[in-house]
Scaffold this motif. Structure first.
Motif, PDB file in Angstrom:
ATOM      1  N   SER A 140      -0.403  50.834  -8.341  1.00  0.00           N
ATOM      2  CA  SER A 140       0.140  49.511  -8.029  1.00  0.00           C
ATOM      3  C   SER A 140      -0.946  48.454  -7.956  1.00  0.00           C
ATOM      4  CB  SER A 140       0.875  49.562  -6.677  1.00  0.00           C
ATOM      5  OG  SER A 140      -0.028  49.900  -5.629  1.00  0.00           O
ATOM      6  N   HIS A 141      -2.184  48.821  -8.294  1.00  0.00           N
ATOM      7  CA  HIS A 141      -3.322  47.955  -8.008  1.00  0.00           C
ATOM      8  C   HIS A 141      -3.141  46.546  -8.578  1.00  0.00           C
ATOM      9  CE1 HIS A 141      -7.879  48.415  -7.017  1.00  0.00           C
ATOM     10  NE2 HIS A 141      -7.335  47.374  -6.451  1.00  0.00           N
ATOM     11  N   ALA A 142      -2.822  46.442  -9.851  1.00  0.00           N
ATOM     12  CA  ALA A 142      -2.680  45.117 -10.457  1.00  0.00           C
ATOM     13  C   ALA A 142      -1.435  44.389  -9.975  1.00  0.00           C
ATOM     14  CB  ALA A 142      -2.633  45.251 -11.980  1.00  0.00           C
ATOM     15  N   LEU A 143      -0.480  45.118  -9.382  1.00  0.00           N
ATOM     16  CA  LEU A 143       0.752  44.499  -8.903  1.00  0.00           C
ATOM     17  C   LEU A 143       0.610  43.949  -7.493  1.00  0.00           C
ATOM     18  CD1 LEU A 143       3.249  47.229 -10.171  1.00  0.00           C
ATOM     19  CD2 LEU A 143       2.524  45.149 -11.345  1.00  0.00           C
ATOM     20  N   GLU A 144      -0.515  44.235  -6.846  1.00  0.00           N
ATOM     21  CA  GLU A 144      -0.719  43.795  -5.474  1.00  0.00           C
ATOM     22  C   GLU A 144      -1.191  42.347  -5.392  1.00  0.00           C
ATOM     23  OE1 GLU A 144      -3.346  46.729  -3.774  1.00  0.00           O
ATOM     24  OE2 GLU A 144      -2.032  48.369  -4.434  1.00  0.00           O
ATOM     25  N   TRP A 145      -1.511  41.764  -6.542  1.00  0.00           N
ATOM     26  CA  TRP A 145      -1.863  40.352  -6.625  1.00  0.00           C
ATOM     27  C   TRP A 145      -0.734  39.641  -7.364  1.00  0.00           C
ATOM     28  CZ3 TRP A 145      -6.348  38.307  -4.506  1.00  0.00           C
ATOM     29  CH2 TRP A 145      -7.291  39.241  -4.066  1.00  0.00           C
ATOM     30  N   PRO A 146      -0.033  38.695  -6.731  1.00  0.00           N
ATOM     31  CA  PRO A 146       1.145  38.083  -7.368  1.00  0.00           C
ATOM     32  C   PRO A 146       0.873  37.497  -8.743  1.00  0.00           C
ATOM     33  CG  PRO A 146       1.062  37.510  -5.040  1.00  0.00           C
ATOM     34  CD  PRO A 146      -0.221  38.221  -5.341  1.00  0.00           C
ATOM     35  N   ASP A 147      -0.279  36.836  -8.934  1.00  0.00           N
ATOM     36  CA  ASP A 147      -0.535  36.237 -10.234  1.00  0.00           C
ATOM     37  C   ASP A 147      -0.800  37.301 -11.299  1.00  0.00           C
ATOM     38  OD1 ASP A 147      -2.940  36.819  -8.852  1.00  0.00           O
ATOM     39  OD2 ASP A 147      -4.080  35.510 -10.188  1.00  0.00           O
ATOM     40  N   LEU A 148      -1.441  38.403 -10.906  1.00  0.00           N
ATOM     41  CA  LEU A 148      -1.663  39.482 -11.870  1.00  0.00           C
ATOM     42  C   LEU A 148      -0.363  40.196 -12.192  1.00  0.00           C
ATOM     43  CD1 LEU A 148      -5.017  41.089 -10.644  1.00  0.00           C
ATOM     44  CD2 LEU A 148      -4.658  39.303 -12.364  1.00  0.00           C
ATOM     45  N   ARG A 149       0.513  40.314 -11.206  1.00  0.00           N
ATOM     46  CA  ARG A 149       1.799  40.971 -11.472  1.00  0.00           C
ATOM     47  C   ARG A 149       2.574  40.226 -12.545  1.00  0.00           C
ATOM     48  NH1 ARG A 149       7.200  41.247  -7.881  1.00  0.00           N
ATOM     49  NH2 ARG A 149       8.273  42.867  -9.079  1.00  0.00           N
ATOM     50  N   GLU A 150       2.492  38.913 -12.529  1.00  0.00           N
ATOM     51  CA  GLU A 150       3.170  38.130 -13.571  1.00  0.00           C
ATOM     52  C   GLU A 150       2.614  38.454 -14.946  1.00  0.00           C
ATOM     53  OE1 GLU A 150       5.733  36.016 -13.349  1.00  0.00           O
ATOM     54  OE2 GLU A 150       5.946  36.481 -11.218  1.00  0.00           O
ATOM     55  N   LEU A 151       1.326  38.728 -15.014  1.00  0.00           N
ATOM     56  CA  LEU A 151       0.686  38.986 -16.308  1.00  0.00           C
ATOM     57  C   LEU A 151       0.878  40.419 -16.796  1.00  0.00           C
ATOM     58  CD1 LEU A 151      -2.695  37.134 -15.644  1.00  0.00           C
ATOM     59  CD2 LEU A 151      -0.709  36.296 -16.929  1.00  0.00           C
ATOM     60  N   VAL A 152       1.279  41.327 -15.895  1.00  0.00           N
ATOM     61  CA  VAL A 152       1.483  42.722 -16.288  1.00  0.00           C
ATOM     62  C   VAL A 152       2.637  42.858 -17.269  1.00  0.00           C
ATOM     63  CG1 VAL A 152       2.318  44.938 -15.399  1.00  0.00           C
ATOM     64  CG2 VAL A 152       0.424  43.776 -14.263  1.00  0.00           C
ATOM     65  N   ARG A 153       3.640  42.057 -17.089  1.00  0.00           N
ATOM     66  CA  ARG A 153       4.827  42.145 -17.939  1.00  0.00           C
ATOM     67  C   ARG A 153       4.504  41.773 -19.375  1.00  0.00           C
ATOM     68  NH1 ARG A 153       8.223  38.298 -19.723  1.00  0.00           N
ATOM     69  NH2 ARG A 153      10.320  38.957 -20.358  1.00  0.00           N
ATOM     70  N   ASP A 154       5.079  42.503 -20.317  1.00  0.00           N
ATOM     71  CA  ASP A 154       4.952  42.181 -21.736  1.00  0.00           C
ATOM     72  C   ASP A 154       5.898  41.025 -22.043  1.00  0.00           C
ATOM     73  OD1 ASP A 154       4.937  41.991 -24.465  1.00  0.00           O
ATOM     74  OD2 ASP A 154       5.235  44.136 -24.840  1.00  0.00           O
ATOM     75  N   PRO A 155       5.384  39.860 -22.414  1.00  0.00           N
ATOM     76  CA  PRO A 155       6.266  38.700 -22.633  1.00  0.00           C
ATOM     77  C   PRO A 155       7.235  38.884 -23.786  1.00  0.00           C
ATOM     78  CG  PRO A 155       4.031  38.223 -23.384  1.00  0.00           C
ATOM     79  CD  PRO A 155       3.967  39.538 -22.655  1.00  0.00           C
ATOM     80  N   THR A 156       6.999  39.858 -24.642  1.00  0.00           N
ATOM     81  CA  THR A 156       7.905  40.089 -25.768  1.00  0.00           C
ATOM     82  C   THR A 156       9.016  41.074 -25.423  1.00  0.00           C
ATOM     83  OG1 THR A 156       6.611  41.933 -26.680  1.00  0.00           O
ATOM     84  CG2 THR A 156       5.983  39.702 -27.350  1.00  0.00           C
ATOM     85  N   SER A 157       8.988  41.632 -24.214  1.00  0.00           N
ATOM     86  CA  SER A 157       9.995  42.622 -23.840  1.00  0.00           C
ATOM     87  C   SER A 157      11.096  41.972 -23.020  1.00  0.00           C
ATOM     88  CB  SER A 157       9.353  43.762 -23.036  1.00  0.00           C
ATOM     89  OG  SER A 157       9.142  43.365 -21.695  1.00  0.00           O
ATOM     90  N   ALA A 158      12.180  42.724 -22.841  1.00  0.00           N
ATOM     91  CA  ALA A 158      13.302  42.235 -22.048  1.00  0.00           C
ATOM     92  C   ALA A 158      13.179  42.597 -20.578  1.00  0.00           C
ATOM     93  CB  ALA A 158      14.607  42.802 -22.607  1.00  0.00           C
TER      94      ALA A 158
END
Length: 327
Positions: free
Chosen positions: A277-295
């Motif tokens: 969950s490391h990258a998800l523990e920072w709100p701004d990084l969590r936004e970037l984890v998602r693939d913008p081309t996915s649903a």
């Protein structure tokens, strides 16, 4: 088949299976209450086991409770019961995360019951995995397991996987600059203490990463401890993103159930597993984890899967500490 309430020992066995679920830093943030009159188990969070630094909104706490809920459903099906489950059933009682009525049935779910042997086998592995592909057919089955619980499991393409690893490295760098970010880890890791019934014992840390790209967290940090040695981890780790369309409390509980369903199925398929969950523990990084081309709307957890040694069993709290039975 006539309706009857399971015995106290049977309920205890069900909750014992539930508590084998993974949770952030093995904090085990759940409490159960059984009402014999209605054959119903209630699931509530244990607020004393929250993570104020890493999980201020209790999203990961809900994922852990969702994973325990799924184990409970599996164990109930294995015991010949039909677990009638409701999430957040009472708007006037927001701490009531779920209820599970243990209905008697002539037709317990074979799909759930088949996962029962994996409950005691599933352990987080922080050791190197082989640089070996996961067959497409198995990936499809794992994705189907997530969909069965109302979530999505996606295996990123090489570009997105590299991006995810960069985000994990970013989170590690940020944490190193802010000592307060280590408070939750320090509270829930057990250097030199294997007697605690919760947290991550030192023997489960795994070796330090000498080389490789796997997103493996070093729970020892800069604290002195036993020499765990070092190892080269896989150069191309298999990472999967588990997410939901929305991002409310019910979605977190669904994601936790989906996560555990995927992990149990992977365990039966001889895959070693870990969650990060490391990258998800920072709100701004969590936004970037998602693939913008996915649903996928919101990523809830990252899974690391592969062929390698299973992790060691980590301690669990005695059931009497987490279960109240009202006869």
């Amino acid at each position: 088949m006539s309706e009857h309430s399971p015995t106290a020992s049977a309920v205890t066995a069900l909750v014992e299976a539930a508590t084998a679920a993974p949770s952030m830093h093995n904090a085990q943030p759940w409490r159960f209450r059984y009402a014999a009159a209605t054959c119903t188990l209630e699931l509530r969070p244990d607020p004393d086991r929250s993570m104020p630094r890493a999980d201020p909104d209790d999203r990961a706490l809900h994922l852990g409770c969702g994973a325990a809920l799924f184990n409970l459903r599996v164990a109930a099906a294995h015991a010949g019961r039909h677990p009638q489950t409701a999430l957040l059933p009472d708007p006037d009682d927001p701490q009531l995360l779920a209820t599970v009525r243990l209905a008697a049935t002539d037709r317990p779910s074979p799909g759930l019951a088949a996962l029962y042997p994996a409950i005691p086998q599933r352990h987080t592995s922080r050791r190197p995995f082989a640089d070996q592909d996961i067959p497409a057919e198995l990936r499809d089955r794992l994705s189907g397991a997530a969909r069965a619980e109302g979530a999505e499991l996606a295996f990123p393409d090489p570009w997105h996987a590299a991006h995810l690893l960069d985000l994990v490295a970013d989170a590690e760098g940020r944490d190193s600059l802010d000592p307060s970010r280590f408070e939750d880890v320090a509270r829930w890791t057990r250097l030199g203490d294997a007697s605690s019934p919760d947290g991550i014992p030192e023997y489960a840390f795994g070796p330090r990463k000498r080389d490789g790209a796997a997103p493996v967290r070093d729970f020892a940090g800069r604290r002195p401890g036993a020499d765990r040695g070092s190892a080269a981890f896989e150069g191309v780790p298999h990472i999967a993103l588990l997410g939901t369309a929305h991002d409310g409390r019910a979605d977190w509980l669904r994601a936790g159930q989906a996560m555990e369903r995927v992990l149990l199925l992977a365990t039966l398929a001889d895959l070693a597993t870990a969650i990060t969950s490391h990258a998800l523990e920072w709100p701004d990084l969590r936004e970037l984890v998602r693939d913008p081309t996915s649903a996928m709307g919101h990523v809830q957890i990252l899974l690391r899967l592969g062929y390698g040694p299973p992790g060691p069993a980590t301690p669990r709290r005695p059931v009497h500490e987490v279960l109240q039975i009202d006869t």
